[in-house]
Design a protein around this motif. Structure first.
Motif, PDB file in Angstrom:
ATOM      1  N   ARG A  93       9.171   1.133   6.924  1.00  0.00           N
ATOM      2  CA  ARG A  93       9.973   1.657   5.828  1.00  0.00           C
ATOM      3  C   ARG A  93       9.408   0.874   4.640  1.00  0.00           C
ATOM      4  NH1 ARG A  93      14.240   4.513   5.175  1.00  0.00           N
ATOM      5  NH2 ARG A  93      15.608   2.587   4.477  1.00  0.00           N
ATOM      6  N   VAL A  94       9.224   1.419   3.301  1.00  0.00           N
ATOM      7  CA  VAL A  94       8.599   0.808   2.291  1.00  0.00           C
ATOM      8  C   VAL A  94       9.600  -0.222   1.766  1.00  0.00           C
ATOM      9  CG1 VAL A  94       7.679   0.833  -0.142  1.00  0.00           C
ATOM     10  CG2 VAL A  94       7.489   2.820   1.478  1.00  0.00           C
TER      11      VAL A  94
ATOM     12  N   LEU B 125       0.859  -1.288  -0.089  1.00  0.00           N
ATOM     13  CA  LEU B 125       0.030   0.080   0.019  1.00  0.00           C
ATOM     14  C   LEU B 125       1.008   1.335  -0.131  1.00  0.00           C
ATOM     15  CD1 LEU B 125      -2.976  -0.923   2.415  1.00  0.00           C
ATOM     16  CD2 LEU B 125      -2.805  -0.912  -0.207  1.00  0.00           C
ATOM     17  N   LYS B 126       2.031   1.175   0.677  1.00  0.00           N
ATOM     18  CA  LYS B 126       2.965   2.446   0.883  1.00  0.00           C
ATOM     19  C   LYS B 126       3.451   2.669  -0.503  1.00  0.00           C
ATOM     20  CE  LYS B 126       3.573   3.042   5.585  1.00  0.00           C
ATOM     21  NZ  LYS B 126       4.713   3.577   6.823  1.00  0.00           N
TER      22      LYS B 126
ATOM     23  N   GLY C  14       1.643   4.417  -2.943  1.00  0.00           N
ATOM     24  CA  GLY C  14       1.461   5.780  -2.639  1.00  0.00           C
ATOM     25  C   GLY C  14       0.588   6.195  -1.464  1.00  0.00           C
ATOM     26  N   PHE C  15       0.054   5.103  -0.466  1.00  0.00           N
ATOM     27  CA  PHE C  15      -0.486   5.412   0.556  1.00  0.00           C
ATOM     28  C   PHE C  15       0.354   5.854   1.588  1.00  0.00           C
ATOM     29  CE2 PHE C  15      -4.763   2.923   0.595  1.00  0.00           C
ATOM     30  CZ  PHE C  15      -4.700   2.608  -0.626  1.00  0.00           C
ATOM     31  N   SER C  16      -0.155   7.047   2.164  1.00  0.00           N
ATOM     32  CA  SER C  16       0.454   7.876   3.333  1.00  0.00           C
ATOM     33  C   SER C  16       0.624   7.083   4.663  1.00  0.00           C
ATOM     34  CB  SER C  16       0.016   9.210   3.605  1.00  0.00           C
ATOM     35  OG  SER C  16      -1.182   8.877   4.194  1.00  0.00           O
ATOM     36  N   ASN C  17       1.887   7.416   5.389  1.00  0.00           N
ATOM     37  CA  ASN C  17       1.961   6.670   6.647  1.00  0.00           C
ATOM     38  C   ASN C  17       0.768   6.960   7.449  1.00  0.00           C
ATOM     39  OD1 ASN C  17       4.659   6.275   5.937  1.00  0.00           O
ATOM     40  ND2 ASN C  17       5.504   8.108   7.289  1.00  0.00           N
TER      41      ASN C  17
END
Ligand SMILES: Nc1ncnc2c1ncn2[C@@H]1O[C@H](COP(=O)(O)OP(=O)(O)OP(=O)(O)O)[C@@H](O)[C@H]1O
Ligand SMILES: [Mg+2]
Lengths: 230, 385
Positions: free
Chosen positions: B377-378, B293-294, B297-300
């Motif tokens: 972290r991605v 998801l991250k 582009g999903f934000s934290n």
């Protein structure tokens, strides 16, 4: 053609406790708009690291990366996330689909971050699935698809929000020859017919043949660029 | 709302685990709903608690049979009895027999034993000083438009005066309120002394006695002692707590609220540990997915919200089901046993409170796993680190 990706003096250092591992050393690189680049090199040479920097998944220790004129080396995590959502599509070796969601829902995921209404999201996802030849598998979950099909769903997801750049990390690494050929043909088609710029990491020389340029990375340095046999 | 299917998907991932987690939430909130209802009944009804401190002595033959006044001092002498008063059913009506309401001739100390009837001190003094004085509840005063100072003529349905008159006149000197039990405000009280002097018959007798006792736990012993006074006489008595059940409960559980809070504390503590553990495990298994998801582009904060929403969802689903079961159980119990079981129906405020609690526990339970998802972290997630 103008450079879509412009990399200058790029370094990446990992610090693990006292240990300092310099994975990339002063890399200079330009990738033209509409190019299809294969990135090869031995295991541990820093290919994934470089790809992650280009895709905005990580930030460099030093140096500059610009994509379509936008400096992404200085962006914070939140800004990077937003930038990725709008500009990059990702394809990984192990597909990285959400196992509980149907193919359609997986492809729709990036669109959740847009303001598109639900009907429009579904429509765009359907078109992307059609483009990769899996319109009839929309309701299937990843577990019900073959590896090659899963990778094509992942490609549909990567292109659904129409990014200029696709970054692929060993997209055929887990596939049999036939599926790999399908996936590579698809990538080539996206490059030629839809103008997607592609950077693809691969160990497979046969896969690299689909690219228009091949770059070699060794111990964190680009050693030589060879034109792919056309 | 467009993320709802993501939350569903992760809950559906381990159906058995989600089911059992939900079950524990249901159980916890069923218990909460029931205990809250009992607690509410006790804390709201100071009345029930006071009732536990009061015994009522009637003729064994029934409420309509009177008792001799001579019992008064005998009952007063029974150990454990702190005070005694008596009441007599008068049965008068105002103007028209269909204007029925309760009216009693009571001993002069009646209001000492019923402190929940709030009478302004000046009016209480006026009542004590007025032979024909009467006190009515606020609701009754409103019903007949009575105000302090009015003369109220009641037609006697049972007791004519010695003079032969069927109409008794009272001076309204006070109006009392009972804030917790509005239904108690529909009564009228006047001096038994006046009644006894003027009534054509029934003199020297009272309807029933009310005793105030120090310890509800002694009610059974004291009741036996009081009834023993009249054993084998022509006026055998039956002494009961005005709310036997409440007496039992209150004497056993001195502080219902404390008990309820302790139980609920333990229940929710266990619930938080249990669901917290489950959520942590669920998030740990989904680290790669959160990484995806991250990547997309999903934000934290987006990932944080998803994980929190998931645990709040579990709490809400289970909690609402549990409260609904509790509400159904309470109304079933009340339908079957009536008011003798001290329970309040599950109302809007109970629902609001419980939903707030669900959200709170959901957030608490989801906080750590959500933070973990947020900090992920991605590149680490993608590399399986
Ligand atoms: N987060 C990190 N912390 C520390 N070292 C790291 C980290 N990520 C990568 N490395 C190190 O950097 C080097 C390059 O890693 P990278 O994953 O880029 O290699 P690669 O060329 O993609 O290899 P492969 O072909 O096996 O995928 C490796 O030695 C790796 O151990
Ligand atoms: Mg790699």
């Amino acid at each position: 053609m103008s450079a879509l990706i412009e990399i200058r003096n790029l370094s990446k250092v990992y610090e693990r406790g006292r240990q300092r591992i310099e994975v990339l050393h002063h890399i200079d690189l330009e990738v033209a708009q509409g190019d299809f680049v294969a990135l090869m090199g031995p295991s541990g040479s820093g290919k994934t690291t470089l790809l992650n920097l280009i895709g905005g998944l990580d930030s460099p220790t030093d140096g500059k990366i610009a994509v379509a004129g936008k400096r992404i080396d200085r962006l914070g995590q939140g800004q990077l996330a937003r930038w990725r959502a709008g500009h990059v599509g990702f394809v990984f070796q192990f597909y990285n689909l959400l196992p509980m969601l149907s193919a359609q829902r997986n492809v729709e995921l990036p669109l959740l971050l847009t303001k598109l209404p639900g009907a429009r999201r579904r429509q765009n996802a359907a078109v992307a699935l059609q483009l990769v030849g899996l319109a009839d598998r929309a309701t299937h979950k990843p577990g019900e698809l073959s590896g090659g099909q899963q990778q094509r769903v992942a490609i549909a997801r990567a292109i659904v929000s129409d990014p200029t750049l696709l970054v692929c990390d060993e997209p055929t690494g887990d596939l049999d020859r036939q599926s790999a050929t399908d996936v590579l043909t698809l990538l080539q088609q996206l490059n030629r017919d839809h103008g997607k710029t592609i950077v693809m990491v691969t160990h497979d020389p046969k896969a690299a043949e689909y690219a228009s340029h091949i770059l070699h990375l060794d111990k964190g340095t680009l050693v030589e660029s060879a034109e792919a046999a056309a | 709302m467009k993320y709802l299917h993501l939350i569903w998907a992760s809950l559906a991932r381990h159906k058995a685990r989600t089911f059992f987690t939900l079950l524990s939430v249901v159980a916890a909130f069923l218990l909460f709903g029931l205990l809250d209802s009992v607690n509410g009944a006790f804390s709201q009804a100071g009345h029930s608690v006071r009732d536990a401190h009061r015994l009522i002595t009637t003729s064994k033959m029934g409420l309509t049979f009177t008792l001799p006044l001579s019992l008064y001092s005998q009952i007063r002498a029974v150990p454990g009895v702190e005070a005694v008063t008596h009441m007599s059913w008068f049965g008068g009506y105002y103007r028209d027999p269909k204007n029925f309401f309760s009216n009693f001739a009571v001993a002069s100390n009646y209001f000492d034993l019923y402190p929940e009837f709030k009478l302004p001190p000046a009016e209480l003094r006026a009542y004590e000083d007025t032979r024909m004085g009467a006190v009515v509840g606020a609701a009754l005063a409103r019903r007949f438009h009575w105000t302090v100072g009015d003369e109220i003529p009641l037609k006697a349905s049972i007791f004519p005066q010695k003079s032969g008159s069927g109409t008794w006149t009272f001076d309204l000197v006070g109006i009392y309120r009972d804030s917790t039990h509005k239904g108690q405000e529909n009564q009228m009280f006047f001096h038994w002394k006046y009644f006894d002097e003027a009534a054509a018959f029934g003199n020297g007798r009272v309807g029933w006695y009310v005793e105030q006792i120090a310890h509800p736990s002694q009610s059974a012993r004291i009741a036996r002692a009081i009834d023993a006074l009249s054993a084998n006489s022509g006026h055998e008595t039956l002494t009961q707590t005005s709310s036997a059940f409440a007496a039992d409960m209150v004497s056993q559980f001195a502080d219902i609220g404390l008990i309820v809070r302790s139980i609920m504390g333990a229940v929710f503590f266990t619930l938080i540990l249990l669901t917290g553990n489950t959520m942590t495990q669920a998030v740990r298994e989904r680290i790669p997915e959160l990484g995806i998801l991250k990547t997309l582009g999903f934000s934290n904060r987006g990932v944080l919200s998803l994980v929190l929403a998931e645990s709040v969802m579990v709490l809400l689903l289970g909690g609402v089901a549990g409260m609904a079961l509790a509400a159904a159980a309470v109304s079933l119990i009340q339908a079957k046993y009536g008011a003798s079981v001290p329970m309040l129906p599950v109302g809007v405020s109970e629902w609001l409170r419980s939903v707030g609690l669900m959200a709170l526990i959901g957030l608490a339970v989801g906080a750590l796993p959500a933070r973990r998802g947020m900090r992920l972290r991605v590149v680490d997630a993608l590399a399986g680190r």
